[in-house]
Design a protein around this motif. Structure first.
Motif, mmCIF file in Angstrom:
data_model
loop_
_atom_site.group_PDB
_atom_site.id
_atom_site.type_symbol
_atom_site.label_atom_id
_atom_site.label_comp_id
_atom_site.label_asym_id
_atom_site.label_seq_id
_atom_site.Cartn_x
_atom_site.Cartn_y
_atom_site.Cartn_z
ATOM 1 N N VAL A 1 0.917 -1.315 0.065
ATOM 2 C CA VAL A 1 -0.010 -0.139 0.184
ATOM 3 C C VAL A 1 0.994 1.317 0.072
ATOM 4 O O VAL A 1 2.064 1.204 0.269
ATOM 5 C CB VAL A 1 -0.885 -0.054 1.362
ATOM 6 N N PRO A 2 0.291 2.432 -0.368
ATOM 7 C CA PRO A 2 1.281 3.357 -0.192
ATOM 8 C C PRO A 2 1.721 3.776 1.002
ATOM 9 O O PRO A 2 0.948 3.944 2.067
ATOM 10 C CB PRO A 2 0.178 4.720 -0.848
ATOM 11 N N SER A 3 2.969 3.955 1.179
ATOM 12 C CA SER A 3 3.595 3.943 2.602
ATOM 13 C C SER A 3 5.205 4.220 2.457
ATOM 14 O O SER A 3 5.691 4.688 1.382
ATOM 15 C CB SER A 3 3.577 2.533 3.198
ATOM 16 N N VAL A 4 5.984 4.124 3.556
ATOM 17 C CA VAL A 4 7.382 4.302 3.231
ATOM 18 C C VAL A 4 7.788 2.970 3.564
ATOM 19 O O VAL A 4 7.756 2.166 4.488
ATOM 20 C CB VAL A 4 7.719 5.374 4.812
ATOM 21 N N LEU A 5 8.848 2.894 2.525
ATOM 22 C CA LEU A 5 9.656 1.440 2.608
ATOM 23 C C LEU A 5 11.144 1.898 3.198
ATOM 24 O O LEU A 5 11.582 2.745 2.743
ATOM 25 C CB LEU A 5 9.772 0.774 1.155
ATOM 26 N N VAL A 6 11.442 1.246 4.142
ATOM 27 C CA VAL A 6 12.689 1.432 4.743
ATOM 28 C C VAL A 6 13.745 0.472 4.679
ATOM 29 O O VAL A 6 13.269 -1.123 4.803
ATOM 30 C CB VAL A 6 12.782 1.569 6.555
ATOM 31 N N LEU A 7 14.789 0.279 3.946
ATOM 32 C CA LEU A 7 15.934 -0.387 3.628
ATOM 33 C C LEU A 7 17.095 -0.057 4.181
ATOM 34 O O LEU A 7 17.560 0.936 4.396
ATOM 35 C CB LEU A 7 16.155 -0.522 2.203
ATOM 36 N N THR A 8 17.684 -1.175 5.299
ATOM 37 C CA THR A 8 18.684 -1.150 5.715
ATOM 38 C C THR A 8 19.711 -1.729 5.137
ATOM 39 O O THR A 8 19.976 -2.792 4.625
ATOM 40 C CB THR A 8 18.945 -1.687 7.114
ATOM 41 N N GLU A 9 20.998 -1.026 4.523
ATOM 42 C CA GLU A 9 22.061 -1.461 3.921
ATOM 43 C C GLU A 9 22.925 -2.182 4.878
ATOM 44 O O GLU A 9 22.924 -2.033 5.935
ATOM 45 C CB GLU A 9 22.865 -0.360 2.977
ATOM 46 N N PRO A 10 24.120 -3.122 4.164
ATOM 47 C CA PRO A 10 24.863 -3.902 5.038
ATOM 48 C C PRO A 10 25.699 -2.908 5.954
ATOM 49 O O PRO A 10 26.159 -3.545 7.150
ATOM 50 C CB PRO A 10 25.574 -4.541 4.068
ATOM 51 N N GLY A 11 26.015 -1.737 5.547
ATOM 52 C CA GLY A 11 26.932 -0.889 6.397
ATOM 53 C C GLY A 11 25.870 -0.324 7.704
ATOM 54 O O GLY A 11 26.707 0.418 8.435
ATOM 55 N N GLY A 12 24.664 -0.580 7.630
ATOM 56 C CA GLY A 12 23.867 0.126 8.517
ATOM 57 C C GLY A 12 23.167 1.176 8.144
ATOM 58 O O GLY A 12 22.295 1.604 8.955
ATOM 59 N N ARG A 13 23.405 1.807 7.178
ATOM 60 C CA ARG A 13 22.690 2.900 6.551
ATOM 61 C C ARG A 13 21.237 2.745 6.135
ATOM 62 O O ARG A 13 20.973 1.755 5.547
ATOM 63 C CB ARG A 13 23.424 3.588 5.392
ATOM 64 N N GLU A 14 20.279 3.502 6.622
ATOM 65 C CA GLU A 14 19.039 3.199 6.490
ATOM 66 C C GLU A 14 18.725 4.387 5.143
ATOM 67 O O GLU A 14 19.021 5.542 4.984
ATOM 68 C CB GLU A 14 18.048 3.581 7.739
ATOM 69 N N ARG A 15 17.902 3.723 4.250
ATOM 70 C CA ARG A 15 17.444 4.457 3.156
ATOM 71 C C ARG A 15 15.940 4.503 3.187
ATOM 72 O O ARG A 15 15.198 3.533 3.463
ATOM 73 C CB ARG A 15 17.917 3.718 1.841
ATOM 74 N N VAL B 1 10.544 -5.442 -5.921
ATOM 75 C CA VAL B 1 9.478 -4.629 -5.575
ATOM 76 C C VAL B 1 9.198 -3.870 -6.641
ATOM 77 O O VAL B 1 10.165 -3.145 -7.177
ATOM 78 C CB VAL B 1 9.771 -3.551 -4.355
ATOM 79 N N ALA B 2 8.067 -3.979 -7.087
ATOM 80 C CA ALA B 2 7.510 -3.282 -8.275
ATOM 81 C C ALA B 2 6.243 -2.193 -7.824
ATOM 82 O O ALA B 2 5.327 -2.564 -7.068
ATOM 83 C CB ALA B 2 6.855 -4.087 -9.271
ATOM 84 N N VAL B 3 6.619 -0.899 -8.066
ATOM 85 C CA VAL B 3 5.721 0.126 -7.472
ATOM 86 C C VAL B 3 5.380 0.982 -8.711
ATOM 87 O O VAL B 3 6.090 1.131 -9.539
ATOM 88 C CB VAL B 3 6.080 0.869 -6.372
ATOM 89 N N ARG B 4 3.970 1.623 -8.736
ATOM 90 C CA ARG B 4 3.651 2.656 -9.615
ATOM 91 C C ARG B 4 4.399 3.843 -9.486
ATOM 92 O O ARG B 4 5.112 4.284 -10.547
ATOM 93 C CB ARG B 4 2.298 2.996 -9.552
ATOM 94 N N ARG B 5 4.710 4.346 -8.544
ATOM 95 C CA ARG B 5 5.374 5.630 -8.238
ATOM 96 C C ARG B 5 6.244 5.376 -6.986
ATOM 97 O O ARG B 5 6.041 4.801 -6.077
ATOM 98 C CB ARG B 5 4.438 6.645 -7.945
ATOM 99 N N GLY B 6 7.501 6.046 -6.939
ATOM 100 C CA GLY B 6 8.379 5.894 -5.873
ATOM 101 C C GLY B 6 9.469 7.301 -5.754
ATOM 102 O O GLY B 6 9.640 7.795 -6.943
ATOM 103 N N ALA B 7 9.875 7.557 -4.526
ATOM 104 C CA ALA B 7 10.858 8.516 -4.608
ATOM 105 C C ALA B 7 11.731 8.160 -3.181
ATOM 106 O O ALA B 7 11.088 7.407 -2.321
ATOM 107 C CB ALA B 7 10.145 9.889 -4.534
ATOM 108 N N GLU B 8 12.974 8.552 -3.381
ATOM 109 C CA GLU B 8 13.710 8.424 -2.101
ATOM 110 C C GLU B 8 14.184 9.781 -1.453
ATOM 111 O O GLU B 8 14.339 10.638 -2.429
ATOM 112 C CB GLU B 8 15.170 7.805 -2.634
ATOM 113 N N GLY B 9 14.073 9.644 -0.072
ATOM 114 C CA GLY B 9 14.425 10.912 0.724
ATOM 115 C C GLY B 9 15.685 10.431 1.629
ATOM 116 O O GLY B 9 15.891 9.528 2.140
ATOM 117 N N ARG B 10 16.414 11.805 1.641
ATOM 118 C CA ARG B 10 17.483 11.567 2.743
ATOM 119 C C ARG B 10 17.216 11.023 4.096
ATOM 120 O O ARG B 10 17.752 10.226 4.782
ATOM 121 C CB ARG B 10 18.329 12.758 2.880
ATOM 122 N N ASP B 11 15.936 11.667 4.528
ATOM 123 C CA ASP B 11 15.567 11.191 5.962
ATOM 124 C C ASP B 11 13.953 11.350 5.482
ATOM 125 O O ASP B 11 13.346 11.693 4.718
ATOM 126 C CB ASP B 11 15.988 12.139 7.217
#
Length: 136
Positions: free
Chosen positions: A49-63, A81-91
């Motif tokens: 559903v429309p939401s925030v997806l949080v991904l933790t990279e191997p070094g511990g950085r969250e995206r 993961v296939a989505v219609r629309r998406g964007a990344e933010g620093r925080d």
């Protein structure tokens, strides 16, 4: 399936790939609530559903990714993961503004396209109605 510390994640939009790389954890939201995935999680498929997806990279950085509805498939150590629309933010704060700007512009473009399509459909119906009129 072998034990792994990372999983390969691909986050795709209809026109491009938003993220591709390794991840230690992923948190997303389905219709029945939020969930987390780790590399050795069972295979899994769900609608997002429309939401925030949080991904933790191997070094511990969250995206942080703001996503629209879509589909998540985890098979082995691969997550697609296939989505219609998406964007990344620093925080989370910057993501909110980015999503509002990008999704707002897309919504306006979609509204204009729907209006043009409606006018085209109405024109076609009028022309067909004219064809059905008997000739004088």
């Amino acid at each position: 399936m072998s034990m792994a510390s990372d999983m390969q994640v691909t986050l795709g939009l209809p026109t491009r790939t938003l993220y591709q790389g390794a991840a230690r954890a992923l948190v997303a939201e389905a219709e029945n609530g939020a969930f987390g995935l780790l590399p050795n999680h069972l295979d899994f498929v769900t609608a997002l559903v429309p939401s925030v997806l949080v991904l933790t990279e191997p070094g511990g950085r969250e995206r942080f990714f703001g996503i629209d509805e879509g589909l998540l498939v985890k098979q082995g150590h691969q997550v697609n993961v296939a989505v219609r629309r998406g964007a990344e933010g620093r925080d989370l704060a910057s993501l909110r503004h980015t999503v509002a700007d990008i999704f707002g512009a897309m919504d306006e473009d979609e509204r204009v396209a729907r209006a043009a399509l409606s006018r085209l459909e109405a024109s076609i119906v009028r022309r067909f109605a004219e064809l059905r009129k008997p000739a004088p």
